[in-house]
Scaffold this motif. Structure first.
Motif, PDB file in Angstrom:
ATOM      1  N   GLY A  79       0.058   1.917 -13.062  1.00  0.00           N
ATOM      2  CA  GLY A  79      -0.635   2.689 -12.032  1.00  0.00           C
ATOM      3  C   GLY A  79      -1.977   2.145 -11.614  1.00  0.00           C
ATOM      4  N   VAL A  80      -2.186   0.826 -11.713  1.00  0.00           N
ATOM      5  CA  VAL A  80      -3.491   0.243 -11.410  1.00  0.00           C
ATOM      6  C   VAL A  80      -3.418  -0.580 -10.131  1.00  0.00           C
ATOM      7  CG1 VAL A  80      -5.297  -1.333 -12.224  1.00  0.00           C
ATOM      8  CG2 VAL A  80      -4.130   0.185 -13.844  1.00  0.00           C
ATOM      9  N   VAL A  81      -4.359  -0.321  -9.210  1.00  0.00           N
ATOM     10  CA  VAL A  81      -4.480  -1.144  -8.002  1.00  0.00           C
ATOM     11  C   VAL A  81      -5.939  -1.510  -7.792  1.00  0.00           C
ATOM     12  CG1 VAL A  81      -2.451  -0.179  -6.853  1.00  0.00           C
ATOM     13  CG2 VAL A  81      -4.684   0.880  -6.482  1.00  0.00           C
ATOM     14  N   THR A  82      -6.155  -2.619  -7.117  1.00  0.00           N
ATOM     15  CA  THR A  82      -7.509  -3.061  -6.796  1.00  0.00           C
ATOM     16  C   THR A  82      -8.014  -2.305  -5.565  1.00  0.00           C
ATOM     17  OG1 THR A  82      -6.800  -4.792  -5.279  1.00  0.00           O
ATOM     18  CG2 THR A  82      -6.916  -5.351  -7.642  1.00  0.00           C
ATOM     19  N   TRP A  86      -5.891  -0.899  -2.394  1.00  0.00           N
ATOM     20  CA  TRP A  86      -6.020   0.487  -1.933  1.00  0.00           C
ATOM     21  C   TRP A  86      -6.229   0.528  -0.420  1.00  0.00           C
ATOM     22  CZ3 TRP A  86      -5.833   5.132  -4.713  1.00  0.00           C
ATOM     23  CH2 TRP A  86      -6.120   6.269  -3.953  1.00  0.00           C
ATOM     24  N   LEU A  87      -7.117  -0.293   0.073  1.00  0.00           N
ATOM     25  CA  LEU A  87      -7.398  -0.296   1.512  1.00  0.00           C
ATOM     26  C   LEU A  87      -6.157  -0.689   2.300  1.00  0.00           C
ATOM     27  CD1 LEU A  87     -10.952  -1.904   1.466  1.00  0.00           C
ATOM     28  CD2 LEU A  87     -10.393   0.471   2.045  1.00  0.00           C
ATOM     29  N   GLY A  88      -5.396  -1.646   1.784  1.00  0.00           N
ATOM     30  CA  GLY A  88      -4.171  -2.041   2.474  1.00  0.00           C
ATOM     31  C   GLY A  88      -3.130  -0.937   2.465  1.00  0.00           C
ATOM     32  N   LEU A  89      -2.958  -0.275   1.334  1.00  0.00           N
ATOM     33  CA  LEU A  89      -1.995   0.819   1.244  1.00  0.00           C
ATOM     34  C   LEU A  89      -2.402   1.985   2.129  1.00  0.00           C
ATOM     35  CD1 LEU A  89      -1.447   0.698  -2.620  1.00  0.00           C
ATOM     36  CD2 LEU A  89       0.197   0.006  -0.869  1.00  0.00           C
ATOM     37  N   ASP A  90      -3.698   2.224   2.227  1.00  0.00           N
ATOM     38  CA  ASP A  90      -4.196   3.294   3.095  1.00  0.00           C
ATOM     39  C   ASP A  90      -3.902   2.989   4.563  1.00  0.00           C
ATOM     40  OD1 ASP A  90      -6.229   5.680   3.518  1.00  0.00           O
ATOM     41  OD2 ASP A  90      -6.889   4.060   4.854  1.00  0.00           O
ATOM     42  N   ALA A  91      -4.074   1.735   4.953  1.00  0.00           N
ATOM     43  CA  ALA A  91      -3.828   1.364   6.351  1.00  0.00           C
ATOM     44  C   ALA A  91      -2.347   1.512   6.709  1.00  0.00           C
ATOM     45  CB  ALA A  91      -4.295  -0.072   6.589  1.00  0.00           C
ATOM     46  N   ILE A  92      -1.467   1.218   5.762  1.00  0.00           N
ATOM     47  CA  ILE A  92      -0.028   1.305   6.026  1.00  0.00           C
ATOM     48  C   ILE A  92       0.377   2.720   6.409  1.00  0.00           C
ATOM     49  CG2 ILE A  92       2.253   1.156   4.928  1.00  0.00           C
ATOM     50  CD1 ILE A  92       1.146  -1.183   3.264  1.00  0.00           C
ATOM     51  N   THR A  93      -0.259   3.713   5.822  1.00  0.00           N
ATOM     52  CA  THR A  93       0.205   5.083   6.048  1.00  0.00           C
ATOM     53  C   THR A  93       0.018   5.520   7.496  1.00  0.00           C
ATOM     54  OG1 THR A  93       0.212   7.310   5.095  1.00  0.00           O
ATOM     55  CG2 THR A  93      -1.931   6.281   5.424  1.00  0.00           C
ATOM     56  N   ASP A  94      -0.974   5.000   8.193  1.00  0.00           N
ATOM     57  CA  ASP A  94      -1.122   5.301   9.619  1.00  0.00           C
ATOM     58  C   ASP A  94      -0.175   4.467  10.464  1.00  0.00           C
ATOM     59  OD1 ASP A  94      -3.071   7.284   9.438  1.00  0.00           O
ATOM     60  OD2 ASP A  94      -4.695   5.822   9.366  1.00  0.00           O
ATOM     61  N   ASP A  95       0.072   3.256  10.012  1.00  0.00           N
ATOM     62  CA  ASP A  95       0.896   2.334  10.788  1.00  0.00           C
ATOM     63  C   ASP A  95       2.381   2.679  10.694  1.00  0.00           C
ATOM     64  OD1 ASP A  95       1.292   0.078  12.408  1.00  0.00           O
ATOM     65  OD2 ASP A  95       1.765  -1.150  10.658  1.00  0.00           O
ATOM     66  N   CYS A  96       2.825   3.142   9.516  1.00  0.00           N
ATOM     67  CA  CYS A  96       4.264   3.281   9.292  1.00  0.00           C
ATOM     68  C   CYS A  96       4.695   4.634   8.726  1.00  0.00           C
ATOM     69  CB  CYS A  96       4.742   2.205   8.305  1.00  0.00           C
ATOM     70  SG  CYS A  96       4.449   0.510   8.833  1.00  0.00           S
ATOM     71  N   SER A  97       3.770   5.482   8.347  1.00  0.00           N
ATOM     72  CA  SER A  97       4.144   6.692   7.619  1.00  0.00           C
ATOM     73  C   SER A  97       3.580   7.921   8.318  1.00  0.00           C
ATOM     74  CB  SER A  97       3.671   6.566   6.167  1.00  0.00           C
ATOM     75  OG  SER A  97       4.046   7.678   5.398  1.00  0.00           O
ATOM     76  N   ASN A  98       3.404   9.016   7.558  1.00  0.00           N
ATOM     77  CA  ASN A  98       2.993  10.283   8.157  1.00  0.00           C
ATOM     78  C   ASN A  98       1.526  10.605   7.955  1.00  0.00           C
ATOM     79  OD1 ASN A  98       2.941  10.878   5.444  1.00  0.00           O
ATOM     80  ND2 ASN A  98       4.171  12.741   5.573  1.00  0.00           N
ATOM     81  N   LEU A 129       0.328  -7.369   0.043  1.00  0.00           N
ATOM     82  CA  LEU A 129      -0.661  -6.895  -0.931  1.00  0.00           C
ATOM     83  C   LEU A 129      -0.288  -7.293  -2.354  1.00  0.00           C
ATOM     84  CD1 LEU A 129      -1.155  -3.287   0.512  1.00  0.00           C
ATOM     85  CD2 LEU A 129      -2.737  -5.219   0.735  1.00  0.00           C
ATOM     86  N   HIS A 130       0.746  -8.133  -2.482  1.00  0.00           N
ATOM     87  CA  HIS A 130       1.245  -8.574  -3.790  1.00  0.00           C
ATOM     88  C   HIS A 130       1.789  -7.401  -4.600  1.00  0.00           C
ATOM     89  CE1 HIS A 130      -0.515 -12.470  -2.869  1.00  0.00           C
ATOM     90  NE2 HIS A 130      -1.669 -11.873  -2.643  1.00  0.00           N
ATOM     91  N   LEU A 131       2.423  -6.481  -3.907  1.00  0.00           N
ATOM     92  CA  LEU A 131       3.095  -5.343  -4.517  1.00  0.00           C
ATOM     93  C   LEU A 131       4.525  -5.311  -4.004  1.00  0.00           C
ATOM     94  CD1 LEU A 131       0.269  -2.680  -4.005  1.00  0.00           C
ATOM     95  CD2 LEU A 131       0.880  -3.774  -6.178  1.00  0.00           C
ATOM     96  N   LYS A 375     -14.200   0.518  -0.239  1.00  0.00           N
ATOM     97  CA  LYS A 375     -14.927  -0.549   0.460  1.00  0.00           C
ATOM     98  C   LYS A 375     -16.058  -1.123  -0.387  1.00  0.00           C
ATOM     99  CE  LYS A 375     -14.027   1.151   5.173  1.00  0.00           C
ATOM    100  NZ  LYS A 375     -14.653   1.788   6.369  1.00  0.00           N
ATOM    101  N   ILE A 376     -16.595  -0.314  -1.317  1.00  0.00           N
ATOM    102  CA  ILE A 376     -17.740  -0.786  -2.109  1.00  0.00           C
ATOM    103  C   ILE A 376     -17.421  -0.925  -3.590  1.00  0.00           C
ATOM    104  CG2 ILE A 376     -19.387   0.260  -0.493  1.00  0.00           C
ATOM    105  CD1 ILE A 376     -19.816   2.444  -2.689  1.00  0.00           C
ATOM    106  N   HIS A 377     -16.279  -0.384  -4.015  1.00  0.00           N
ATOM    107  CA  HIS A 377     -15.944  -0.344  -5.442  1.00  0.00           C
ATOM    108  C   HIS A 377     -15.590  -1.742  -5.943  1.00  0.00           C
ATOM    109  CE1 HIS A 377     -14.671   1.087  -9.247  1.00  0.00           C
ATOM    110  NE2 HIS A 377     -13.372   1.185  -9.013  1.00  0.00           N
ATOM    111  N   THR A 378     -16.058  -2.078  -7.149  1.00  0.00           N
ATOM    112  CA  THR A 378     -15.789  -3.394  -7.721  1.00  0.00           C
ATOM    113  C   THR A 378     -14.870  -3.327  -8.943  1.00  0.00           C
ATOM    114  OG1 THR A 378     -17.817  -3.227  -9.047  1.00  0.00           O
ATOM    115  CG2 THR A 378     -17.978  -4.331  -6.903  1.00  0.00           C
ATOM    116  N   GLY A 379     -14.419  -2.137  -9.297  1.00  0.00           N
ATOM    117  CA  GLY A 379     -13.499  -1.973 -10.419  1.00  0.00           C
ATOM    118  C   GLY A 379     -12.075  -1.854  -9.930  1.00  0.00           C
ATOM    119  N   GLU A 380     -11.372  -0.799 -10.378  1.00  0.00           N
ATOM    120  CA  GLU A 380     -10.025  -0.566  -9.891  1.00  0.00           C
ATOM    121  C   GLU A 380      -9.765   0.926  -9.797  1.00  0.00           C
ATOM    122  OE1 GLU A 380      -9.548  -0.702 -14.366  1.00  0.00           O
ATOM    123  OE2 GLU A 380     -10.309  -2.213 -12.981  1.00  0.00           O
ATOM    124  N   PHE A 381      -8.631   1.265  -9.203  1.00  0.00           N
ATOM    125  CA  PHE A 381      -8.159   2.645  -9.143  1.00  0.00           C
ATOM    126  C   PHE A 381      -6.987   2.786 -10.110  1.00  0.00           C
ATOM    127  CE2 PHE A 381     -10.166   1.946  -5.054  1.00  0.00           C
ATOM    128  CZ  PHE A 381     -10.881   3.113  -4.846  1.00  0.00           C
TER     129      PHE A 381
END
Length: 566
Positions: A79-82, A86-98, A129-131, A375-381
């Motif tokens: 369950g770990v993403v950089t 995260w930013l890439g997955l967030d962008a996908i939801t507007d482009d392709c999802s609900n 995104l290498h996922l 955008k500013i986080h240097t760790g992970e989610f």
């Protein structure tokens, strides 16, 4: 002799290693659907075709086909993403999802309401995104989940790498994924074996692996086909206790189906854990029931043959026996909210997310807030198995900046939430899940509000109780490990299960069958009042129900089907 294979097994055998006619179905612009056979095969690719059940009648009246769409689930071991992912997955939801992301109970993301014409674009953006989504569904090993206890930073990092190694090793290998979704040229050759481990028929059913790091059990480790419990000695990970045969699903009215906790088998050192998982999965591949899908999970293989049989087979497949299991203690299966400093000095912030749903609405700009943090986080989610989120590895220097964003967007770190909400979970259910018999995610807030009133009136506003609601008996939110759990029977009606412990080591049992909300609340109210008056120090609700005799301590498969009350 009848050698005809069951339909599901024949479909896998004929699928050309999961290719089927999925590509042709995606290219068909006449319908928003794909064929039934391809719908079954796309599960291996991490996606389910669904339709919007709230709109079925209206579309039927308009002589339109159902509003078909796809749920897409990612494979994210541990369950770990950089932040960049995260930013890439967030962008996908507007482009392709609900417009929403949803954290699942298996520590990954789901996209909902993805239209067929957007599926390839979504998969290609995920790949960039290498996922990937390989094996997030289907008769293969699913997403490998782990504890996310922020205190044990070095152990968590090591366990996360182990979860990735197991997931990669047991990931299916066919070229179908790259061909169907990424546009690569077909490489299928009938004489070539593309799946050296799984073979042409893959596993009999889905297969799940989880890793717990005591004393935490936020992944409900014993609910999995393979349960790995980390053994830490002198602050170092030395290996894992291995338990086998857990699983949550059941079918109403079929007494041969039941949830089951994994049975302890032994201990193995950490350097052997990947090959150990392969050996165990191979036993299920070769001995699991391929004639009856309702009896095909590993829990039934273990239940039918016994742990002694398993240990004999394991020694045969692995080449050596497991050692005796080592002592451990699991104390809780919830998350710890708010700010926590790890052993390495880094900070971790656990946020409460209602049912894992990440969305902007009129009351909370959650998606926007997490995007700004990324955008500013240097760790992970880190996603938790309770559908919450940890912003992990925040440096002491960056902590104040993250705190400002948390305050600006009024993110929920659990301080203002009633205790019941923090330990509650629900599956998606209606309107998109085809198996749902009743509401779950949409109903949970309403049910909790009414139960919170009972708790408050009893003088227990801050008492933690594990509460789970699902729209059917299949167990996606692990309802049989809830101290209070509702499983849907029909619209507005549920089975009431009670009495699990607070650490995920004892299942609940059926108390009332097919009852409405009023009956459920009227049943729980005197129990909660008695709990408030008679509980012992630090006693949890599920333990209390057993101690005072409201529930019996024994828990057998038959109790899954026979209510305690008429």
């Amino acid at each position: 002799m009848n050698t005809k294979l069951p339909e599901a097994e024949q479909l896998k055998l004929d699928s050309r290693y999961l290719r089927g006619t999925i590509s042709e179905g995606l290219d068909d612009n006449v319908t928003g659907a794909i064929s039934d056979d391809d719908t079954k095969l796309t599960k291996f690719h991490g996606t389910y075709m669904q339709d919007h059940r709230d709109l079925r009648d209206e579309r039927r009246r308009q002589k339109l086909e159902p509003l078909y769409s796809f749920m897409v689930r990612l494979r994210i071991p541990g369950g770990v993403v950089t932040p960049q992912q995260w930013l890439g997955l967030d962008a996908i939801t507007d482009d392709c999802s609900n417009g929403t992301l949803r954290i699942t109970t298996r520590q990954t993301f789901q996209y909902h309401e993805v239209l067929k014409q957007d599926m390839r674009s979504l998969m290609q953006q995920i790949n960039a995104l290498h996922l990937d989504t390989k094996g997030a569904c289907g008769d293969v090993n699913r997403n490998v989940v782990t504890n996310v206890n922020p205190h044990q930073s070095s152990v968590h990092a090591e366990v996360h790498q182990i979860s990735k190694a197991i997931s990669d090793h047991l990931c299916w290998q066919s070229g179908a994924y790259a061909e169907v979704w990424l546009g690569e040229q077909c490489v299928y050759q009938p004489e070539k074996a593309e799946e050296p481990f799984y073979g042409e028929r893959y596993l009999p059913r889905k297969f799940k692996i989880a890793i717990a790091i005591p004393p935490e059990n936020d992944c409900d480790v014993l609910a999995n086909d393979i349960a790995l419990i980390a053994i830490i000695e002198n602050e170092e990970l030395v290996g894992f206790n291995v338990a086998v045969g857990g699983g949550m699903g059941m079918t109403y009215g079929e007494t041969a189906t039941f949830p089951r906790l994994a049975t302890m088998a032994g201990f193995v050192t950490k350097d052997k854990i990947v090959e150990v998982c392969e050996a165990i999965a191979a036993i299920q591949r070769d001995y699991g029931d391929r004639n009856n899908r309702g009896h095909a999970r590993f829990k039934y293989t273990i239940d039918d043959h016994g742990i002694d049989w398993f240990n004999e087979k394991f020694t045969e497949y692995h080449g050596e026996a497991m050692a005796a299991a080592r002592p451990y203690e699991l104390l809780r299966n919830g998350d710890r909210f708010g700010w926590i400093q790890g052993e390495d000095g880094q900070w971790h912030l656990t946020l409460y997310l209602y049912s894992g749903r990440i969305v902007d609405n009129e009351t909370l700009q959650l998606r926007t807030a997490l995007r700004e943090i990324a955008k500013i986080h240097t760790g992970e989610f880190r996603m938790t198995c309770n559908q919450n989120l940890i912003i992990a590895n925040i440096s002491p220097e960056q902590k104040s900046v993250i705190e400002q964003l948390v305050e600006q967007y009024q993110l929920d770190i659990g301080e203002r939430r009633p205790a019941l909400r923090l330990n509650s979970m629900a599956c998606v259910a209606l309107p998109t899940c085809g198996l749902a018999m009743a509401e779950s995610e949409r109903y949970l807030p309403e049910f909790l509000s009414k139960l919170e009133k009972i708790m408050s009136d009893a003088g227990l506003p801050e008492e933690f109780i594990n509460i789970r609601i699902t729209g059917c008996p299949n167990g996606c939110a692990r309802p049989y490990l809830g101290e209070i759990a509702l499983t849907g029977k029909a619209i507005g009606r549920y089975n009431l299960n009670l009495g699990a412990d607070f650490s995920g080591q004892r299942m609940n049992r059926l108390y009332l069958e097919n009852v409405d909300e009023t009956t459920i609340l009227n049943t729980l109210k005197p129990m909660i009042e008695q709990f408030a008056a008679e509980r012992e120090q630090d006693e949890h609700f599920g333990d209390f129900l057993i101690r005072v005799g409201i529930l019996g301590a024994e828990r057998t498969p038959e109790m899954m089907h026979k209510p305690l009350k008429d």
